[in-house]
Design a protein around this motif. Structure first.
Motif, PDB file in Angstrom:
ATOM      1  N   ASN A   2       1.127  -1.460  -0.111  1.00  0.00           N
ATOM      2  CA  ASN A   2      -0.128   0.512   0.034  1.00  0.00           C
ATOM      3  C   ASN A   2       1.201   1.159  -0.185  1.00  0.00           C
ATOM      4  N   TRP A   3       0.408   2.281  -0.640  1.00  0.00           N
ATOM      5  CA  TRP A   3       1.396   3.894  -0.862  1.00  0.00           C
ATOM      6  C   TRP A   3       1.104   4.245   0.499  1.00  0.00           C
ATOM      7  N   HIS A   4       0.344   4.089   1.567  1.00  0.00           N
ATOM      8  CA  HIS A   4       0.684   4.352   2.856  1.00  0.00           C
ATOM      9  C   HIS A   4       1.978   3.674   3.549  1.00  0.00           C
ATOM     10  N   VAL A  25      -1.302   9.860  12.876  1.00  0.00           N
ATOM     11  CA  VAL A  25      -2.452   9.284  12.073  1.00  0.00           C
ATOM     12  C   VAL A  25      -1.893  10.115  10.649  1.00  0.00           C
ATOM     13  N   VAL A  26      -1.965   8.438  10.137  1.00  0.00           N
ATOM     14  CA  VAL A  26      -1.362   8.776   8.546  1.00  0.00           C
ATOM     15  C   VAL A  26      -3.497   8.143   7.727  1.00  0.00           C
ATOM     16  N   THR A  31     -10.461   5.362   1.271  1.00  0.00           N
ATOM     17  CA  THR A  31     -10.936   5.030   2.101  1.00  0.00           C
ATOM     18  C   THR A  31     -11.896   5.623   2.907  1.00  0.00           C
ATOM     19  N   ASP A  32     -11.473   7.122   3.244  1.00  0.00           N
ATOM     20  CA  ASP A  32     -11.880   7.664   4.343  1.00  0.00           C
ATOM     21  C   ASP A  32     -11.695   7.073   5.734  1.00  0.00           C
ATOM     22  N   ARG A  33     -10.616   6.052   6.082  1.00  0.00           N
ATOM     23  CA  ARG A  33      -9.927   5.274   7.054  1.00  0.00           C
ATOM     24  C   ARG A  33      -8.560   5.814   7.729  1.00  0.00           C
ATOM     25  N   VAL A  46      -6.963   1.923  13.936  1.00  0.00           N
ATOM     26  CA  VAL A  46      -6.242   1.484  12.370  1.00  0.00           C
ATOM     27  C   VAL A  46      -7.899   1.087  11.867  1.00  0.00           C
ATOM     28  N   GLY A  47      -8.833   1.076  10.590  1.00  0.00           N
ATOM     29  CA  GLY A  47      -9.983   0.933  10.167  1.00  0.00           C
ATOM     30  C   GLY A  47     -10.784   1.930  10.667  1.00  0.00           C
TER      31      GLY A  47
END
Length: 205
Positions: A2-4, A25-26, A31-33, A46-47
């Motif tokens: 994943n990019w993050h 926080v990333v 996904t706005d998550r 996370v999530g």
């Protein structure tokens, strides 16, 4: 990958540097998550939904860093935050890296320190009528505070202006005053006299 994932160590490093009062926080914009959270002071995981509710143009070019800005934590304490826009593989905004620094303990410490001292009463001027050192100190304090600098960070123009303000009050004519002012500014007496000459020359021009 994943990019993050490329920002995971960055988030961990920031949290390690700022300590236990910092949450990092990333956010994944697609996904706005929450993709990652280090030191979750906000009790998010996370999530969880990011709840960013961004609109077109909110992350326009030139807005790579947002803040610092303030918000409130779960207990109502002040939080100072800054957000950095994270690009994805195509270079477009893909996420946000948000650093949230809790100020609750700092504010509590400030209140504690403030409570140690009674309110300041007006200064008894009669005690300072002849105290030229206090007069010099007040000019130094006010001028340096206005400039947001310490004496050792003044450039020559700023120092000449400061010397001019002291000279305008006639304080440099007091015995030992020149040596005192030079010491406070971290310069020699010769430099002080050169600055005074420059100040007087500009005033006469």
């Amino acid at each position: 990958m994943n990019w993050h994932s490329r920002y995971e160590t960055v988030a961990e490093a920031i949290a390690a540097l700022l300590g236990p009062e910092a949450e990092v926080v990333v956010h994944d914009l697609a996904t706005d998550r929450i993709a990652q959270i280090v030191n979750p002071l906000s009790r998010r995981r996370v999530g969880d939904a990011s709840l960013l509710d961004l609109e077109a143009g909110d992350l326009a070019p030139g807005k790579a860093v947002l803040g610092p800005y303030e918000k409130a934590g779960p207990s109502g304490d002040r939080i100072r935050s800054v957000s950095a826009v994270l690009p994805g593989e195509d270079g477009r905004p893909a996420g946000l890296l948000c650093v949230n620094l809790g100020l609750g303990r700092f504010d509590a410490a400030a209140r504690l320190l403030a409570g140690l001292f009674p309110p300041v009463a007006p200064r008894p001027e009669a005690l300072f009528r002849r105290d030229w050192r206090e007069a010099v100190n007040l000019i130094l304090r006010d001028r340096l505070a206005a400039a947001g600098l310490s004496a050792d960070r003044l450039d020559r123009a700023g120092r000449v202006a400061l010397v001019a303000a002291i000279d305008a009050e006639g304080l440099l004519e007091m015995r030992h005053a020149a040596a005192y002012v030079a010491s406070q500014l971290g310069i020699s007496r010769a430099t002080l006299y050169a600055d005074r000459a420059a100040a007087r020359s500009r005033l006469a021009a």
